[in-house]
Scaffold this motif. Structure first.
Motif, PDB file in Angstrom:
ATOM      1  N   GLU A   1       0.830  -1.202   0.000  1.00  0.00           N
ATOM      2  CA  GLU A   1       0.000   0.000   0.000  1.00  0.00           C
ATOM      3  C   GLU A   1       0.865   1.253   0.000  1.00  0.00           C
ATOM      4  OE1 GLU A   1      -3.926   1.675   2.250  1.00  0.00           O
ATOM      5  OE2 GLU A   1      -2.317   0.951   3.540  1.00  0.00           O
ATOM      6  N   ILE A   2       1.897   1.278   0.836  1.00  0.00           N
ATOM      7  CA  ILE A   2       2.747   2.467   0.901  1.00  0.00           C
ATOM      8  C   ILE A   2       3.497   2.659  -0.415  1.00  0.00           C
ATOM      9  CG2 ILE A   2       4.734   3.499   2.055  1.00  0.00           C
ATOM     10  CD1 ILE A   2       3.759   2.357   4.650  1.00  0.00           C
ATOM     11  N   MET A   3       3.968   1.560  -1.033  1.00  0.00           N
ATOM     12  CA  MET A   3       4.650   1.681  -2.326  1.00  0.00           C
ATOM     13  C   MET A   3       3.726   2.290  -3.379  1.00  0.00           C
ATOM     14  SD  MET A   3       6.786  -1.840  -2.736  1.00  0.00           S
ATOM     15  CE  MET A   3       8.271  -2.168  -1.785  1.00  0.00           C
ATOM     16  N   ALA A   4       2.509   1.783  -3.471  1.00  0.00           N
ATOM     17  CA  ALA A   4       1.567   2.302  -4.471  1.00  0.00           C
ATOM     18  C   ALA A   4       1.195   3.747  -4.172  1.00  0.00           C
ATOM     19  CB  ALA A   4       0.324   1.419  -4.519  1.00  0.00           C
ATOM     20  N   LEU A   5       1.062   4.086  -2.878  1.00  0.00           N
ATOM     21  CA  LEU A   5       0.754   5.469  -2.518  1.00  0.00           C
ATOM     22  C   LEU A   5       1.884   6.412  -2.916  1.00  0.00           C
ATOM     23  CD1 LEU A   5      -0.951   5.088   0.982  1.00  0.00           C
ATOM     24  CD2 LEU A   5      -1.992   5.994  -1.105  1.00  0.00           C
ATOM     25  N   LEU A   6       3.129   5.940  -2.825  1.00  0.00           N
ATOM     26  CA  LEU A   6       4.256   6.762  -3.272  1.00  0.00           C
ATOM     27  C   LEU A   6       4.151   7.047  -4.761  1.00  0.00           C
ATOM     28  CD1 LEU A   6       7.211   5.139  -1.285  1.00  0.00           C
ATOM     29  CD2 LEU A   6       6.172   7.374  -0.887  1.00  0.00           C
ATOM     30  N   VAL A   7       3.769   6.034  -5.545  1.00  0.00           N
ATOM     31  CA  VAL A   7       3.604   6.226  -6.985  1.00  0.00           C
ATOM     32  C   VAL A   7       2.519   7.259  -7.263  1.00  0.00           C
ATOM     33  CG1 VAL A   7       2.912   5.119  -9.146  1.00  0.00           C
ATOM     34  CG2 VAL A   7       4.411   3.907  -7.549  1.00  0.00           C
ATOM     35  N   VAL A   8       1.376   7.098  -6.605  1.00  0.00           N
ATOM     36  CA  VAL A   8       0.254   8.018  -6.830  1.00  0.00           C
ATOM     37  C   VAL A   8       0.595   9.407  -6.321  1.00  0.00           C
ATOM     38  CG1 VAL A   8      -2.177   8.457  -6.360  1.00  0.00           C
ATOM     39  CG2 VAL A   8      -1.385   6.116  -6.685  1.00  0.00           C
TER      40      VAL A   8
ATOM     41  N   VAL B   1      -2.664  23.543   2.450  1.00  0.00           N
ATOM     42  CA  VAL B   1      -2.227  24.715   1.683  1.00  0.00           C
ATOM     43  C   VAL B   1      -0.732  24.618   1.372  1.00  0.00           C
ATOM     44  CG1 VAL B   1      -1.938  27.218   1.730  1.00  0.00           C
ATOM     45  CG2 VAL B   1      -4.035  26.187   2.612  1.00  0.00           C
ATOM     46  N   GLY B   2       0.061  24.237   2.380  1.00  0.00           N
ATOM     47  CA  GLY B   2       1.496  24.082   2.153  1.00  0.00           C
ATOM     48  C   GLY B   2       1.808  23.062   1.084  1.00  0.00           C
ATOM     49  N   ALA B   3       1.061  21.947   1.088  1.00  0.00           N
ATOM     50  CA  ALA B   3       1.270  20.913   0.080  1.00  0.00           C
ATOM     51  C   ALA B   3       0.965  21.433  -1.317  1.00  0.00           C
ATOM     52  CB  ALA B   3       0.395  19.696   0.399  1.00  0.00           C
ATOM     53  N   GLU B   4      -0.126  22.171  -1.444  1.00  0.00           N
ATOM     54  CA  GLU B   4      -0.498  22.717  -2.752  1.00  0.00           C
ATOM     55  C   GLU B   4       0.594  23.647  -3.288  1.00  0.00           C
ATOM     56  OE1 GLU B   4      -3.060  22.076  -4.600  1.00  0.00           O
ATOM     57  OE2 GLU B   4      -4.571  21.140  -3.331  1.00  0.00           O
ATOM     58  N   ARG B   5       1.192  24.434  -2.409  1.00  0.00           N
ATOM     59  CA  ARG B   5       2.220  25.379  -2.844  1.00  0.00           C
ATOM     60  C   ARG B   5       3.542  24.686  -3.154  1.00  0.00           C
ATOM     61  NH1 ARG B   5       1.133  30.615   1.157  1.00  0.00           N
ATOM     62  NH2 ARG B   5      -0.937  31.102   0.315  1.00  0.00           N
ATOM     63  N   MET B   6       3.705  23.451  -2.679  1.00  0.00           N
ATOM     64  CA  MET B   6       4.922  22.697  -2.944  1.00  0.00           C
ATOM     65  C   MET B   6       4.791  21.781  -4.158  1.00  0.00           C
ATOM     66  SD  MET B   6       7.348  23.490  -0.881  1.00  0.00           S
ATOM     67  CE  MET B   6       7.696  24.213   0.724  1.00  0.00           C
ATOM     68  N   GLY B   7       3.642  21.837  -4.850  1.00  0.00           N
ATOM     69  CA  GLY B   7       3.471  21.016  -6.031  1.00  0.00           C
ATOM     70  C   GLY B   7       2.762  19.707  -5.792  1.00  0.00           C
ATOM     71  N   LEU B   8       2.408  19.417  -4.516  1.00  0.00           N
ATOM     72  CA  LEU B   8       1.632  18.222  -4.208  1.00  0.00           C
ATOM     73  C   LEU B   8       0.151  18.563  -4.203  1.00  0.00           C
ATOM     74  CD1 LEU B   8       3.642  16.724  -1.211  1.00  0.00           C
ATOM     75  CD2 LEU B   8       3.303  15.607  -3.402  1.00  0.00           C
ATOM     76  N   HIS B   9      -0.678  17.577  -4.477  1.00  0.00           N
ATOM     77  CA  HIS B   9      -2.109  17.795  -4.273  1.00  0.00           C
ATOM     78  C   HIS B   9      -2.375  17.856  -2.774  1.00  0.00           C
ATOM     79  CE1 HIS B   9      -6.470  17.052  -4.230  1.00  0.00           C
ATOM     80  NE2 HIS B   9      -6.449  17.587  -5.442  1.00  0.00           N
ATOM     81  N   GLY B  10      -3.333  18.675  -2.379  1.00  0.00           N
ATOM     82  CA  GLY B  10      -3.639  18.835  -0.957  1.00  0.00           C
ATOM     83  C   GLY B  10      -3.990  17.538  -0.262  1.00  0.00           C
ATOM     84  N   SER B  11      -4.584  16.599  -1.003  1.00  0.00           N
ATOM     85  CA  SER B  11      -4.948  15.319  -0.397  1.00  0.00           C
ATOM     86  C   SER B  11      -3.713  14.543   0.034  1.00  0.00           C
ATOM     87  CB  SER B  11      -5.773  14.484  -1.376  1.00  0.00           C
ATOM     88  OG  SER B  11      -5.041  14.235  -2.567  1.00  0.00           O
ATOM     89  N   ILE B  12      -2.610  14.660  -0.721  1.00  0.00           N
ATOM     90  CA  ILE B  12      -1.371  13.987  -0.348  1.00  0.00           C
ATOM     91  C   ILE B  12      -0.790  14.627   0.912  1.00  0.00           C
ATOM     92  CG2 ILE B  12       0.921  13.312  -1.105  1.00  0.00           C
ATOM     93  CD1 ILE B  12      -1.366  11.953  -2.577  1.00  0.00           C
ATOM     94  N   GLY B  13      -0.894  15.973   1.006  1.00  0.00           N
ATOM     95  CA  GLY B  13      -0.465  16.636   2.229  1.00  0.00           C
ATOM     96  C   GLY B  13      -1.256  16.160   3.432  1.00  0.00           C
ATOM     97  N   ALA B  14      -2.572  16.012   3.263  1.00  0.00           N
ATOM     98  CA  ALA B  14      -3.405  15.514   4.362  1.00  0.00           C
ATOM     99  C   ALA B  14      -3.029  14.084   4.723  1.00  0.00           C
ATOM    100  CB  ALA B  14      -4.878  15.589   3.952  1.00  0.00           C
ATOM    101  N   LEU B  15      -2.720  13.276   3.713  1.00  0.00           N
ATOM    102  CA  LEU B  15      -2.313  11.890   3.952  1.00  0.00           C
ATOM    103  C   LEU B  15      -1.019  11.845   4.765  1.00  0.00           C
ATOM    104  CD1 LEU B  15      -3.094   8.882   2.918  1.00  0.00           C
ATOM    105  CD2 LEU B  15      -1.187   9.221   1.357  1.00  0.00           C
ATOM    106  N   LEU B  16      -0.034  12.661   4.375  1.00  0.00           N
ATOM    107  CA  LEU B  16       1.236  12.704   5.091  1.00  0.00           C
ATOM    108  C   LEU B  16       1.059  13.228   6.508  1.00  0.00           C
ATOM    109  CD1 LEU B  16       3.532  14.108   2.263  1.00  0.00           C
ATOM    110  CD2 LEU B  16       3.503  11.782   3.139  1.00  0.00           C
ATOM    111  N   PHE B  17       0.184  14.198   6.679  1.00  0.00           N
ATOM    112  CA  PHE B  17      -0.088  14.756   8.001  1.00  0.00           C
ATOM    113  C   PHE B  17      -0.675  13.681   8.922  1.00  0.00           C
ATOM    114  CE2 PHE B  17      -2.848  17.505  10.803  1.00  0.00           C
ATOM    115  CZ  PHE B  17      -1.807  18.100  11.485  1.00  0.00           C
ATOM    116  N   GLY B  18      -1.627  12.915   8.403  1.00  0.00           N
ATOM    117  CA  GLY B  18      -2.194  11.830   9.196  1.00  0.00           C
ATOM    118  C   GLY B  18      -1.181  10.758   9.501  1.00  0.00           C
ATOM    119  N   ALA B  19      -0.346  10.412   8.507  1.00  0.00           N
ATOM    120  CA  ALA B  19       0.667   9.380   8.728  1.00  0.00           C
ATOM    121  C   ALA B  19       1.680   9.819   9.774  1.00  0.00           C
ATOM    122  CB  ALA B  19       1.378   9.062   7.405  1.00  0.00           C
ATOM    123  N   ALA B  20       2.043  11.101   9.762  1.00  0.00           N
ATOM    124  CA  ALA B  20       3.009  11.603  10.737  1.00  0.00           C
ATOM    125  C   ALA B  20       2.464  11.522  12.150  1.00  0.00           C
ATOM    126  CB  ALA B  20       3.387  13.045  10.401  1.00  0.00           C
TER     127      ALA B  20
END
Length: 544
Positions: A164-171, A239-258
């Motif tokens: 799951e983590i490998m595929a999430l990295l790809v996405v 918002v930070g994720a969007e400004r760094m070139g990531l979709h906001g959903s990926i930022g939320a995912l990383l925030f939850g994982a952290a």
């Protein structure tokens, strides 16, 4: 007008929760109920339309949902602790084959007439979505069937976690603004921005925010303070994720994982309000919106394309999972491959994100959402049946360490004292390296606590001992090669918290101390936990 917004919101929430209760009695997923709500109120009866005002709430639902996925399913420390050996290889092969096969449909890289012909990055993102496995669904199915504590359950859990983590990295890398990066310099710059964002978000989420929440809770007597801080922090990270070139959903995912590594007590303090808001409002609205966008436009696609989108990723996913587990000689590869076929909420969430970005059209979105809902209906009973029919080898082979998230699912409410080993003799600091290797080693144990007169002296690892020159081993005492023990556990601690810390410090054994003076009373080792979990019925009533 406010009533024009509140009426569809109220209808979606009420109908979604009622259908969840109704379909839940039939054993159907809540996600199916939410999507069916959108279908009924949208395309079928035309009561609710996805207006721009409604989209604001649905957009919030995306971020909340990805935060919950990261918090509940992404176990980075567990991933790091088991990214070696056969389980990592099996997951890597599975994801690589599945993604490559799905690319034959999503892109024209192989020149097939039925392919969607998406640009490379978009095609790879969609292929990654089709290659995802759901750890949450697997854990629930295994838990409901009583197989989560069996050896086969731990094996499936470990492989699905890595996959799951490998595929999430790809996405995660292929969903966002980076599709506009056309030259090498832009791609390198984007990668640097993403890495910088991940490091900063991880530092703030894992180190600063938990301590700040604890401190502020002691200073201020404010109801739901932690909930407000988490929700506000989530939106800032998006918002930070969007400004760094990531979709906001990926930022939320990383925030939850952290934040997923928070101690159980802290998790229990801060999450009830968040879960209430997500499960009662945002998540039902989000998946209902998926139903609002469903239509039959996919029927306008050529029949070969429809069949290819349904069959080829399915076949590639299963073939990759089976080949991966078979090549690395994991027991019952057919059962392991079936477990990797689990699909959950992340796939539908990413599909909606891709629809919102214009990566895919309503036709592809509708078809693939229906396919994912089919997975959710069909795979749980198939996984249960495959696990129950499995015949594992008598040779006891399990992952080298237990993912901390596995403990959260399988060892709820189990305390350290229940698994404490107070009888094992421990080597003293004057024992030589040769004596320990010859007389003290225990199969499956890689670290050993060194103690003297009831006091913990340190910890030694077999890997470090074996680096000592053979000629020096008979005369080198453990005190010369041991290191200070980085942690100790208490008998009343949740075992999941202890496993989290053991993964953090990369050790497989920890001393257990009790009383105000920290009296040494025994040890807990990862391998012992696995053995007790899988082989002893005595601990089962504690987590039932």
């Amino acid at each position: 007008m406010l009533p024009d917004l509140l009426v569809p919101l109220g209808l979606l929430i009420v109908v979604a929760k009622l259908l969840e209760g109704l379909l839940g009695r039939l054993g159907l997923s809540s996600i199916v109920a939410y999507a069916l709500t959108g279908i009924l109120l949208g395309p079928v009866f035309g009561v609710v339309e996805p207006t721009s005002e409604l989209q604001i709430f649905l957009g919030l639902g995306i971020f909340v949902l990805f935060f919950v996925i990261g918090f509940d399913e992404i176990d980075v420390r567990g991933f790091v602790s088991i990214i070696r050996g056969r389980y990592f290889a099996a997951a890597l092969i599975s994801v690589a084959i599945s993604t490559a096969v799905s690319l034959s449909v999503t892109s024209d890289i192989f020149g097939l007439s039925f392919s969607l012909g998406l640009p490379t990055t978009d095609a790879l993102a969609l292929a990654g979505v089709l290659s995802l496995s759901s750890l949450g669904l697997v854990a629930k199915v295994l838990s409901d069937s009583g197989q989560l504590r069996e050896r086969i359950g731990l094996k499936i859990f470990a492989v699905v976690l890595i996959a799951e983590i490998m595929a999430l990295l790809v996405v995660g890398f292929t969903v966002g603004e980076h599709a506009e990066a056309s030259d090498a310099a832009a791609i390198v710059r984007l990668i640097a921005q993403i890495v910088g964002f991940v490091l900063i978000a991880w530092l703030l989420s894992a180190r600063v925010l938990p301590a700040a929440i604890s401190l502020l809770q002691r200073i201020f007597d404010v109801p739901q303070l932690s909930f407000g801080l988490l929700l506000g922090g989530l939106f800032l990270v998006v918002v930070g994720a969007e400004r760094m070139g990531l979709h906001g959903s990926i930022g939320a995912l990383l925030f939850g994982a952290a934040l997923s590594g928070l101690p159980e007590q802290v998790r229990n303090d801060i999450m009830p309000g968040f879960r209430s808001a997500s499960e009662g409002l945002f998540v039902p609205l989000f998946f209902a919106s998926a139903g609002l966008y469903l239509d039959l436009s996919f029927l306008d696609q050529p029949l070969t394309t429809i069949v290819a989108l349904v069959v080829i990723p399915l076949a590639g996913k299963f073939a990759g999972a089976f080949i991966g587990t078979f090549l690395v000689r994991i027991d019952v590869p057919l059962t392991m491959a079936t477990g990797l076929m689990a699909k959950g909420v992340a796939e539908v969430a990413f599909l909606l994100v891709m629809l919102e970005q214009g990566v895919i059209g309503a036709d592809v979105f509708s078809l693939l959402v229906l396919v994912m809902l089919g997975y959710m209906l069909v795979m749980p009973p198939l996984i249960t049946a495959a696990v129950e029919r499995a015949r594992t080898s008598k040779v006891r082979v399990a992952p080298h360490s237990m993912p901390p998230s596995f403990a959260r699912y399988a060892l709820a409410d189990v305390r350290v004292g229940s698994l404490l080993d107070a009888t094992r003799e421990l080597p003293g600091p004057n024992v030589t390296v040769e004596e320990l290797l010859a007389e003290w080693t225990v199969p499956g144990h890689t670290d050993y606590v060194v103690a003297s007169d009831g006091e913990v002296e340190g910890v030694v690892s077999l890997s470090r001992l074996r680096r000592v020159r053979r000629g020096s081993r008979p005369t080198t005492p453990l005190r010369a090669v041991m290191r200070p023990c980085p942690m100790a556990a208490r008998p009343d601690e949740p075992i999941s918290d202890v496993l989290e810390r053991m993964a953090k410090y990369a050790i497989s054994v920890t001393p257990v101390v009790d009383g105000p003076d920290g009296d040494f009373c025994g040890t807990v080792a990862t391998h012992d936990v696995i053995d007790l979990l899988l082989l002893m019925d005595e601990i089962k009533p504690q987590s039932d």
